[in-house]
Design a protein around this motif. Structure first.
Motif, mmCIF file in Angstrom:
data_model
loop_
_atom_site.group_PDB
_atom_site.id
_atom_site.type_symbol
_atom_site.label_atom_id
_atom_site.label_comp_id
_atom_site.label_asym_id
_atom_site.label_seq_id
_atom_site.Cartn_x
_atom_site.Cartn_y
_atom_site.Cartn_z
ATOM 1 N N LYS A 1 0.836 -1.211 0.000
ATOM 2 C CA LYS A 1 0.000 0.000 0.000
ATOM 3 C C LYS A 1 0.864 1.252 0.000
ATOM 4 O O LYS A 1 0.587 2.227 -0.713
ATOM 5 C CB LYS A 1 -0.924 -0.001 1.218
ATOM 6 N N PHE A 2 1.922 1.228 0.801
ATOM 7 C CA PHE A 2 2.843 2.362 0.852
ATOM 8 C C PHE A 2 3.525 2.560 -0.501
ATOM 9 O O PHE A 2 3.587 3.688 -1.024
ATOM 10 C CB PHE A 2 3.890 2.126 1.941
ATOM 11 N N MET A 3 4.018 1.483 -1.083
ATOM 12 C CA MET A 3 4.714 1.592 -2.369
ATOM 13 C C MET A 3 3.775 2.047 -3.472
ATOM 14 O O MET A 3 4.165 2.813 -4.360
ATOM 15 C CB MET A 3 5.352 0.253 -2.737
ATOM 16 N N ARG A 4 2.527 1.598 -3.442
ATOM 17 C CA ARG A 4 1.586 2.038 -4.466
ATOM 18 C C ARG A 4 1.389 3.548 -4.410
ATOM 19 O O ARG A 4 1.365 4.223 -5.450
ATOM 20 C CB ARG A 4 0.245 1.319 -4.298
ATOM 21 N N ARG A 5 1.271 4.094 -3.210
ATOM 22 C CA ARG A 5 1.125 5.547 -3.084
ATOM 23 C C ARG A 5 2.355 6.270 -3.603
ATOM 24 O O ARG A 5 2.253 7.284 -4.300
ATOM 25 C CB ARG A 5 0.856 5.931 -1.632
ATOM 26 N N LYS A 6 3.528 5.741 -3.279
ATOM 27 C CA LYS A 6 4.768 6.382 -3.732
ATOM 28 C C LYS A 6 4.867 6.358 -5.260
ATOM 29 O O LYS A 6 5.329 7.331 -5.874
ATOM 30 C CB LYS A 6 5.987 5.675 -3.128
ATOM 31 N N LEU A 7 4.446 5.284 -5.877
ATOM 32 C CA LEU A 7 4.472 5.174 -7.335
ATOM 33 C C LEU A 7 3.460 6.121 -7.973
ATOM 34 O O LEU A 7 3.755 6.793 -8.973
ATOM 35 C CB LEU A 7 4.190 3.740 -7.756
ATOM 36 N N GLY B 1 12.611 -2.920 -9.430
ATOM 37 C CA GLY B 1 13.052 -2.424 -8.136
ATOM 38 C C GLY B 1 12.631 -3.398 -7.061
ATOM 39 O O GLY B 1 11.511 -3.929 -7.094
ATOM 40 N N LEU B 2 13.522 -3.664 -6.116
ATOM 41 C CA LEU B 2 13.264 -4.661 -5.078
ATOM 42 C C LEU B 2 12.949 -3.982 -3.749
ATOM 43 O O LEU B 2 13.680 -3.092 -3.299
ATOM 44 C CB LEU B 2 14.472 -5.572 -4.903
ATOM 45 N N PHE C 1 15.392 -1.366 -1.445
ATOM 46 C CA PHE C 1 14.672 -0.797 -0.320
ATOM 47 C C PHE C 1 14.405 -1.916 0.678
ATOM 48 O O PHE C 1 13.488 -2.706 0.512
ATOM 49 C CB PHE C 1 13.376 -0.149 -0.804
ATOM 50 N N GLY C 2 15.253 -1.998 1.685
ATOM 51 C CA GLY C 2 15.122 -3.028 2.700
ATOM 52 C C GLY C 2 14.446 -2.487 3.951
ATOM 53 O O GLY C 2 14.767 -1.377 4.398
ATOM 54 N N GLU D 1 10.337 6.745 3.928
ATOM 55 C CA GLU D 1 10.268 7.737 2.852
ATOM 56 C C GLU D 1 11.598 7.820 2.090
ATOM 57 O O GLU D 1 11.626 7.787 0.862
ATOM 58 C CB GLU D 1 9.913 9.114 3.422
ATOM 59 N N SER D 2 12.696 7.917 2.819
ATOM 60 C CA SER D 2 13.996 8.080 2.163
ATOM 61 C C SER D 2 14.420 6.809 1.443
ATOM 62 O O SER D 2 14.987 6.864 0.337
ATOM 63 C CB SER D 2 15.059 8.489 3.190
ATOM 64 N N GLY D 3 14.130 5.648 2.041
ATOM 65 C CA GLY D 3 14.494 4.388 1.402
ATOM 66 C C GLY D 3 13.741 4.162 0.105
ATOM 67 O O GLY D 3 14.321 3.735 -0.901
ATOM 68 N N ALA D 4 12.446 4.449 0.110
ATOM 69 C CA ALA D 4 11.650 4.303 -1.107
ATOM 70 C C ALA D 4 12.124 5.281 -2.181
ATOM 71 O O ALA D 4 12.219 4.924 -3.363
ATOM 72 C CB ALA D 4 10.181 4.530 -0.788
ATOM 73 N N LYS D 5 12.425 6.498 -1.793
ATOM 74 C CA LYS D 5 12.839 7.521 -2.764
ATOM 75 C C LYS D 5 14.119 7.124 -3.488
ATOM 76 O O LYS D 5 14.214 7.266 -4.715
ATOM 77 C CB LYS D 5 13.028 8.867 -2.070
ATOM 78 N N LYS D 6 15.105 6.636 -2.757
ATOM 79 C CA LYS D 6 16.375 6.266 -3.384
ATOM 80 C C LYS D 6 16.183 5.202 -4.451
ATOM 81 O O LYS D 6 16.742 5.284 -5.543
ATOM 82 C CB LYS D 6 17.350 5.771 -2.314
ATOM 83 N N MET D 7 15.402 4.177 -4.118
ATOM 84 C CA MET D 7 15.174 3.114 -5.096
ATOM 85 C C MET D 7 14.350 3.613 -6.268
ATOM 86 O O MET D 7 14.660 3.351 -7.434
ATOM 87 C CB MET D 7 14.501 1.919 -4.424
#
Length: 211
Positions: A38-44, A128-129, A162-163, A183-189
């Motif tokens: 859910k978090f990744m979907r919002r970021k995308l 992206g992993l 993004f671990g 937030e920062s981990g998702a952004k970098k990937m």
């Protein structure tokens, strides 16, 4: 050159969105992965990606006895769920794989889903992993296995993983992050993934892919 990339990104935002296939591999009871997805979907979606979500639980994805390409080029007799979803795999410009770590490896539901479709459907696109665990290592052993899998599929993963360690403390049930690392981990990937997806899409459209 980076300014040119920004212009290309702006053109995609106004017209043809990049298509990303978000894949969640865990079906285990009590799984934390849906919060991560859910978090990744919002970021995308914040980046204006057109997101398609593959979630084996909701899809009722079967245990594969034959991958879709074994049914021949016409897919004669192939299960409808494979034929219908092969199109989304082919149409994607990038993949984001959200994986738990089972016995220091990749969940079987994830490899079952990925292997249902041919390498040619994934090839010449980035991935992206996003890996997680309830322990301190954040699913990195599963991520290393996925490096090999995505390489063989032809959708090599970008270098930044993004671990997410102690995932049970990282998100609420709606996927809202509880610390800044999310937030920062998702952004970098995703910065890497978006750059690669844009570049590879442009090159596929200009010169095609090897036969």
């Amino acid at each position: 050159m980076y300014r040119q990339y920004l212009r290309e990104r702006e053109n995609m935002s106004s017209g043809g969105k990049l298509k990303v296939l978000l894949i969640l591999g865990s079906i285990r009871d009590g799984r934390q992965g849906l919060r991560v997805a859910k978090f990744m979907r919002r970021k995308l979606e914040e980046r204006n990606f057109d997101v398609k979500f593959f979630y084996p639980v909701e899809m009722k994805f079967p245990l594969i006895t034959q991958p879709v390409h074994f049914y021949g080029p016409e897919r004669k007799g192939a299960p409808a769920i494979l034929v219908e979803n092969e199109k989304f795999v082919k149409d994607a410009d990038a993949y984001v794989i959200v994986s738990a770590e089972y016995n220091h490896n990749v969940p079987p539901a994830l490899t079952n889903l990925l292997d249902a479709f041919p390498c040619s459907a994934y090839s010449y696109k980035p991935s992206g992993l996003v890996c997680y665990s309830m322990g301190q290592f954040g699913g990195m052993r599963a991520a290393m296995a996925l490096r090999a899998i995505t390489g063989e599929l032809g959708c090599l993963s970008v270098s930044n993983i993004f671990g997410i360690p102690t995932v049970q403390n990282a998100f609420d049930e709606e996927g809202n992050p509880k610390n800044d690392h999310m937030e920062s981990g998702a952004k970098k990937m995703l910065d890497q993934l978006e750059w690669m997806a844009t570049a590879m899409k442009n090159h596929r459209e200009k010169v095609g892919v090897p036969s």
